[in-house]
Motif scaffolding. Structure first.
Motif, PDB file in Angstrom:
ATOM      1  N   LYS A 196       1.154  -1.115  -0.174  1.00  0.00           N
ATOM      2  CA  LYS A 196      -0.286  -0.156  -0.270  1.00  0.00           C
ATOM      3  C   LYS A 196       0.937   0.904   0.196  1.00  0.00           C
ATOM      4  O   LYS A 196       2.022   0.881   0.829  1.00  0.00           O
ATOM      5  CB  LYS A 196      -1.282   0.348   1.323  1.00  0.00           C
ATOM      6  CG  LYS A 196      -2.287   0.962   1.044  1.00  0.00           C
ATOM      7  CD  LYS A 196      -1.648   2.179   1.913  1.00  0.00           C
ATOM      8  CE  LYS A 196      -2.200   3.322   2.414  1.00  0.00           C
ATOM      9  NZ  LYS A 196      -1.777   4.446   3.417  1.00  0.00           N
ATOM     10  N   ASP A 229      -4.899   2.444   4.889  1.00  0.00           N
ATOM     11  CA  ASP A 229      -3.967   1.277   5.542  1.00  0.00           C
ATOM     12  C   ASP A 229      -5.635   0.113   5.703  1.00  0.00           C
ATOM     13  O   ASP A 229      -5.081  -1.382   5.911  1.00  0.00           O
ATOM     14  CB  ASP A 229      -4.169   1.338   6.509  1.00  0.00           C
ATOM     15  CG  ASP A 229      -3.150   2.638   6.808  1.00  0.00           C
ATOM     16  OD1 ASP A 229      -2.490   2.388   5.488  1.00  0.00           O
ATOM     17  OD2 ASP A 229      -2.503   3.082   7.556  1.00  0.00           O
ATOM     18  N   GLY A 253      -7.988   8.548   6.293  1.00  0.00           N
ATOM     19  CA  GLY A 253      -6.601   7.611   6.015  1.00  0.00           C
ATOM     20  C   GLY A 253      -6.870   6.288   6.568  1.00  0.00           C
ATOM     21  O   GLY A 253      -6.330   5.098   6.683  1.00  0.00           O
TER      22      GLY A 253
END
Ligand code: ASP
Ligand code: MG
Length: 439
Positions: free
Chosen positions: A5, A200, A197
Motif C-alpha cells: 500500500k 491502510d 486515512g
C-alpha cells in the motif's frame, strides 16, 4: 501473494509514482497494490463537499478548477508519449466532468461520498496509464467490486474475501493488480469509504482476505517511532512490534497507521511492514504475532480527551452502579478509552463531545458529575510491561513534575496510560523520552 500500500505522499508527485512502479516490480511475487489519492486531494475534496453543503457553489467551483489544474500538470510529468498523455488526460477529464456536474445537483450524503471517492479513482487509473506506458503488465481491480461495509459500517471480511477471490480467480494469469484504498460500497449499494486515512485499512483487509504473505504499508517515514517526532527531538524507529502493541499505539495517537487497520491482519496472522518510499532500504517496522523483547517500546499521545468523574456515596458497596454508568455511554454510542475507579467514584475518558450534554444529563441522577476538558492520554506501550520490574518505576520517576489526572495500568500487559492536561503534553513526551528510553 503480497499486498503493498502506498500513501498519499508516496504517489503525490509524478517522480514518486515512477518510484512506486520500481518498488512493485522488484520481485516476482504476485501482488495487489493499494493506492491512496495524491496527497492533498482528499482534503480538497472534503473542502469542495463542505462548500457545496453550505451552498457556496462559486467557492466549490474555484477549488475544483484549481485541483484540475494540478492534475493536468501532474499528467505532463507522469507520462511522456502522446498516447499515454491522451489517456491520462481522459481520466482527468472524466472525473472533473463528474465534479462539475455535481455543482448543478442538490447535495446529499451519498453525493458527498461520491465526491470523496474521486481521489483514489484518479490516482489508480493514472498510475495504470503510467504502467501501461512502461509496458508493465498489470490489471486495475476496482475496489468497489469487492470492498464493502455492512449496515453498521463495518467491513465484512468473509464477504470481501469471497468477492476478491472470485475476481482473482477470473484473472489467474495476472501477477500485478492495482486497486483503490479507502473506497467501498455500503449496505445500500452506494459508494462509501472506510473513513479518513482508511487506505491502510483497505490494505489490511485485502491482505487478510487473500491470506497474503505480508502487508507492506509504504509511507514517508522509516517505520513506527518510539515517540512523536513532531514533539520530541530524538526518536528512533522500532524494529518489531506485536499486533497488540501496534494496535494500542495506532489507537493512542501514532499517526503512521490507521487505528482500525490492525485487526484484519492480526486475525489472519499476516505480518504488516511499515516501510519508507523515500528510503526503501531502511528496515522499517515489522508488526507480527509474537515478539520476544520485553519492556517499553514507544509512547503515543491522543489529544482532545474529556474526563468525566461520577462520584456517589451510593456506589459504596453497591453492585450494578458501573453497569448503569456504562449504559449511558452505550446509549450514545460513545466509546470509553480509560477508566479508573475508587469505592465511591469512577472516572472515564471519552474522545468525542458529540453527545456530551446528553450524557452528562443522564449521569447526573447517579451523583456529582465533574468534567475536565482538554486532556491528553499518554500511552506507554511495550511487551509484558507488567512483568518488567522497573518499567512503572521509570515512568513515574520521569513524570515527577507532571500533574497526572488518571492512571490505567494492568488492563493489558502492554500498556500504561496516563491522563494529563493537554498543556503538559510536550513536557511529558520529552520527560518519558529521556527517563524511559534514555534519548
Ligand atoms: N485518501 C484518503 C485520506 O486522505 C485515504 C487515505 O489516504 O488513507 O483520508
Ligand atoms: Mg494515511
Amino acid at each position: 501473494m503480497k499486498v503493498m500500500k502506498f500513501g498519499g505522499t508516496s504517489v503525490g508527485k509524478p517522480e514518486r509514482m515512477h518510484q512506486v512502479a520500481q518498488l512493485i516490480t522488484k520481485d516476482n511475487e504476485a501482488k495487489i497494490v493499494v493506492l491512496s489519492a495524491l496527497s492533498g486531494t482528499t482534503n480538497t475534496l472534503v473542502a469542495i463537499s463542505d462548500s457545496l453543503a453550505t451552498g457556496k457553489r462559486e467557492n466549490a467551483k474555484q477549488k475544483i478548477d484549481e485541483l484540475e489544474a494540478h492534475y493536468r500538470n501532474f499528467v505532463k510529468e507522469l507520462v511522456v508519449t502522446e498516447a499515454a498523455r491522451a489517456k491520462a488526460n481522459a481520466v482527468v477529464t472524466e472525473h472533473f466532468e463528474f465534479l462539475n456536474i455535481i455543482l448543478k445537483i442538490s447535495f446529499s450524503e451519498a453525493l458527498n461520498k461520491d465526491i470523496l471517492a474521486q481521489g483514489e479513482l484518479m490516482s489508480t487509473k493514472m498510475f495504470s496509464v503510467y504502467l501501461e506506458e512502461k509496458e508493465i503488465d498489470h490489471m486495475l481491480l476496482p475496489a468497489l467490486e469487492f470492498m464493502s461495509i455492512d449496515a453498521n459500517e463495518e467491513p465484512n471480511l468473509s464477504a470481501i474475501s469471497q468477492k476478491l477471490s472470485a475476481l482473482l480467480q477470473q484473472n489467474a494469469a495476472k501477477k500485478l493488480f492495482i486497486t483503490q484504498g479507502y473506497i467501498c460500497k455500503n449496505a445500500r449499494g452506494e459508494v462509501d469509504n472506510l473513513k479518513r486515512g482508511g487506505s491502510d485499512y483497505t490494505a489490511s483487509l485485502v491482505a487478510a482476505a487473500i491470506h497474503a504473505s505480508v502487508c507492506e504499508i509504504w509511507t514517508d517515514i522509516d517505520g513506527m517511532h518510539n515517540n512523536d517526532p513532531r514533539v520530541v527531538d530524538k526518536t528512533v524507529p522500532i524494529d518489531v512490534l506485536s499486533f497488540d502493541e501496534a494496535a494500542e499505539l495506532a489507537y493512542f495517537g501514532a499517526k503512521i497507521l490507521h487505528p482500525t487497520c490492525i485487526w484484519p491482519a492480526q486475525q489472519t496472522n499476516v505480518p504488516v511492514k511499515l516501510l519508507n518510499t523515500m528510503q526503501p532500504e531502511a528496515k522499517g517496522t515489522t508488526i507480527q504475532e509474537n515478539v520476544s523483547e520485553e519492556g517499553p517500546k514507544a509512547v503515543a499521545a491522543k489529544d482532545g480527551i474529556i474526563a468525566i468523574n461520577i462520584k456517589s456515596s451510593r456506589m459504596l458497596l453497591a453492585y450494578g452502579f458501573l453497569r448503569k454508568v456504562f449504559e449511558v455511554f452505550e446509549k450514545y454510542k460513545t466509546p470509553i478509552d480509560m477508566i479508573t475507579t475508587s469505592e465511591v467514584a469512577v472516572s472515564v475518558t471519552i474522545d468525542s463531545d458529540a453527545h456530551l450534554a446528553e450524557i452528562i444529563k443522564e449521569l447526573e441522577p447517579f451523583g456529582t458529575v465533574e468534567l475536565d476538558k482538554d486532556q491528553t492520554i499518554v500511552s506507554i506501550v511495550g511487551n509484558e510491561l507488567t512483568h518488567t520490574a522497573d518499567a512503572i518505576k521509570k515512568v513515574f520517576d520521569a513524570l515527577a513534575p507532571v500533574p497526572v489526572r488518571m492512571v490505567s495500568y494492568g488492563g493489558s500487559k502492554h500498556n500504561i496510560s496516563i491522563l494529563i492536561p493537554a498543556s503538559y503534553k510536550k513536557q511529558t513526551l520529552q520527560l518519558l523520552n529521556k527517563g524511559v528510553f534514555g534519548l
